[in-house]
Design a protein around this motif. Structure first.
Motif, mmCIF file in Angstrom:
data_model
loop_
_atom_site.group_PDB
_atom_site.id
_atom_site.type_symbol
_atom_site.label_atom_id
_atom_site.label_comp_id
_atom_site.label_asym_id
_atom_site.label_seq_id
_atom_site.Cartn_x
_atom_site.Cartn_y
_atom_site.Cartn_z
ATOM 1 N N ALA A 1 0.844 -1.102 0.056
ATOM 2 C CA ALA A 1 -0.316 -0.054 -0.205
ATOM 3 C C ALA A 1 0.948 1.780 0.296
ATOM 4 N N TRP A 2 1.824 1.698 0.867
ATOM 5 C CA TRP A 2 2.943 2.033 1.059
ATOM 6 C C TRP A 2 3.746 2.595 -0.467
ATOM 7 N N SER A 3 4.273 1.708 -1.232
ATOM 8 C CA SER A 3 4.576 1.455 -2.309
ATOM 9 C C SER A 3 4.009 2.461 -3.829
ATOM 10 N N PHE A 4 2.457 1.779 -3.465
ATOM 11 C CA PHE A 4 1.816 2.733 -4.597
ATOM 12 C C PHE A 4 1.327 3.685 -4.134
ATOM 13 N N THR A 5 0.716 4.071 -2.549
ATOM 14 C CA THR A 5 0.641 5.906 -2.903
ATOM 15 C C THR A 5 2.330 6.597 -2.992
ATOM 16 N N GLU A 6 3.173 6.149 -2.306
ATOM 17 C CA GLU A 6 3.983 7.215 -2.438
ATOM 18 C C GLU A 6 4.268 7.525 -3.890
ATOM 19 N N LEU A 7 4.126 5.997 -4.916
ATOM 20 C CA LEU A 7 4.424 6.316 -6.380
ATOM 21 C C LEU A 7 4.126 6.740 -6.852
ATOM 22 N N MET A 8 2.802 7.180 -7.117
ATOM 23 C CA MET A 8 0.967 7.961 -7.658
ATOM 24 C C MET A 8 0.899 8.881 -6.736
ATOM 25 N N LEU A 9 1.094 9.036 -5.661
ATOM 26 C CA LEU A 9 0.843 10.557 -4.732
ATOM 27 C C LEU A 9 1.622 11.035 -4.139
ATOM 28 N N PRO A 10 2.962 11.482 -4.693
ATOM 29 C CA PRO A 10 4.300 11.887 -4.194
ATOM 30 C C PRO A 10 3.774 13.321 -3.378
ATOM 31 N N ASP A 11 3.168 13.744 -4.602
ATOM 32 C CA ASP A 11 1.792 15.229 -3.947
ATOM 33 C C ASP A 11 1.627 15.198 -2.638
ATOM 34 N N THR A 12 1.408 14.403 -2.014
ATOM 35 C CA THR A 12 0.144 13.451 -0.939
ATOM 36 C C THR A 12 1.014 13.572 0.381
ATOM 37 N N VAL A 13 1.632 12.306 0.450
ATOM 38 C CA VAL A 13 2.101 11.336 1.095
ATOM 39 C C VAL A 13 3.784 11.798 0.525
ATOM 40 N N ASN A 14 4.701 11.163 1.746
ATOM 41 C CA ASN A 14 5.545 11.785 1.671
ATOM 42 C C ASN A 14 6.335 10.665 3.243
ATOM 43 N N CYS A 15 7.194 9.882 3.213
ATOM 44 C CA CYS A 15 8.118 9.722 3.934
ATOM 45 C C CYS A 15 8.736 10.231 5.347
ATOM 46 N N ALA A 16 8.955 11.872 4.505
ATOM 47 C CA ALA A 16 9.202 12.512 6.010
ATOM 48 C C ALA A 16 7.478 13.033 7.544
ATOM 49 N N ARG A 17 6.653 12.318 6.912
ATOM 50 C CA ARG A 17 5.272 12.358 7.457
ATOM 51 C C ARG A 17 5.153 11.124 8.246
ATOM 52 N N TYR A 18 5.775 9.921 7.749
ATOM 53 C CA TYR A 18 5.124 8.768 7.873
ATOM 54 C C TYR A 18 6.813 7.776 8.420
ATOM 55 N N PRO A 19 7.961 7.873 8.721
ATOM 56 C CA PRO A 19 8.831 7.585 8.895
ATOM 57 C C PRO A 19 9.072 6.118 9.196
ATOM 58 N N GLU A 20 7.970 5.613 9.964
ATOM 59 C CA GLU A 20 8.176 4.368 10.226
ATOM 60 C C GLU A 20 7.308 3.142 9.597
ATOM 61 N N VAL A 21 6.118 3.951 8.785
ATOM 62 C CA VAL A 21 5.830 3.378 7.466
ATOM 63 C C VAL A 21 6.902 2.853 6.782
ATOM 64 N N ALA A 22 7.382 4.299 6.055
ATOM 65 C CA ALA A 22 8.147 4.285 5.176
ATOM 66 C C ALA A 22 9.209 3.182 4.877
ATOM 67 N N ARG A 23 10.179 3.159 6.681
ATOM 68 C CA ARG A 23 11.009 2.361 6.922
ATOM 69 C C ARG A 23 11.011 0.523 6.922
ATOM 70 N N PHE A 24 9.394 0.534 6.995
ATOM 71 C CA PHE A 24 9.022 -0.876 7.381
ATOM 72 C C PHE A 24 8.981 -1.120 5.910
ATOM 73 N N ARG A 25 8.408 -0.789 4.615
ATOM 74 C CA ARG A 25 8.499 -0.286 3.299
ATOM 75 C C ARG A 25 10.106 -1.064 2.731
ATOM 76 N N LEU A 26 10.436 -0.448 3.551
ATOM 77 C CA LEU A 26 12.180 -0.088 2.510
ATOM 78 C C LEU A 26 12.411 -1.628 2.581
ATOM 79 N N LEU A 27 11.944 -2.171 4.438
ATOM 80 C CA LEU A 27 12.557 -3.340 4.567
ATOM 81 C C LEU A 27 12.315 -4.302 3.699
#
Length: 200
Positions: free
Chosen positions: A161-187
């Motif tokens: 879900a995060w990979s899709f959201t970040e790719l398709m809506l980069p102006d709406t969501v970002n890693c800085a706002r949700y760092p734990e989600v971004a870290r989990f997705r990266l792993l």
């Protein structure tokens, strides 16, 4: 089994990764609900992804129902599961909000990319955007308390879900706002099952 749908759909990708985690062999047919609409209607008149054709030629739709079927009836190794009722409930909580995030992200993508700008209804966009952030903030808070197994249904759902959201809506969501989600997705995206099932 045959899985039909493009991997840029978080729902299709969710099922594909789950099938790889389970060790289920399948054929993937990357049909688009847009450019392959006529061909798709011959397989599934509802033209909905993901579509799974089982070994006995039953047509299943909806990623959650497909995963339920695969988990219940597959003879392959089970995907990681919660070990207690409390953990199972938490995984269901996280999975539900990940799917809500998917739904709201897809709604925004359709509204912004398929509807002419002059016909977009801004109050609706604002409402859906608020719902999207509500889902991600809930997941951010949940992941701060602890991570589910990355190859569990909850783990797969959050990362996809995060990979899709970040790719398709980069102006709406970002890693800085949700760092734990971004870290989990990266792993999670470094796991072989994810690497073998790229979003694009």
């Amino acid at each position: 089994m045959i899985l039909i749908g493009m991997l840029d759909s978080p729902y299709v990708r969710r099922v594909a990764i789950y099938m790889k985690v389970m060790g289920i062999e399948f054929e993937h047919r990357p049909l688009s609900v847009f450019s392959d609409f006529d061909a798709f209607t011959k397989i599934n008149p509802a033209v909905k992804v993901p579509t799974l054709i089982t070994d006995d030629n039953q047509v299943l739709i909806d990623s959650t129902l497909i995963i339920h079927y695969l988990g219940k009836y597959s003879t392959h190794s089970a995907a990681p599961a919660s070990s207690s009722e409390a953990e199972e409930l938490r995984d269901l909580h996280l999975t539900g909000f990940a799917l809500a995030a998917c739904e709201k992200a897809v709604q925004l993508v359709y509204e912004q990319r398929l509807r002419p700008e002059e016909k977009q209804h801004q109050p609706w966009v604002t409402r859906v955007t608020q719902q999207l952030h509500g889902a991600w903030q809930t997941l951010e808070n949940g992941l701060r308390e602890g991570h589910p197994d990355m190859l569990s249904v909850a783990g797969i759902s959050i990362a996809v879900a995060w990979s899709f959201t970040e790719l398709m809506l980069p102006d709406t969501v970002n890693c800085a706002r949700y760092p734990e989600v971004a870290r989990f997705r990266l792993l999670a995206e470094q796991r072989p099952e994810f690497l073998a099932t790229p979003l694009i």
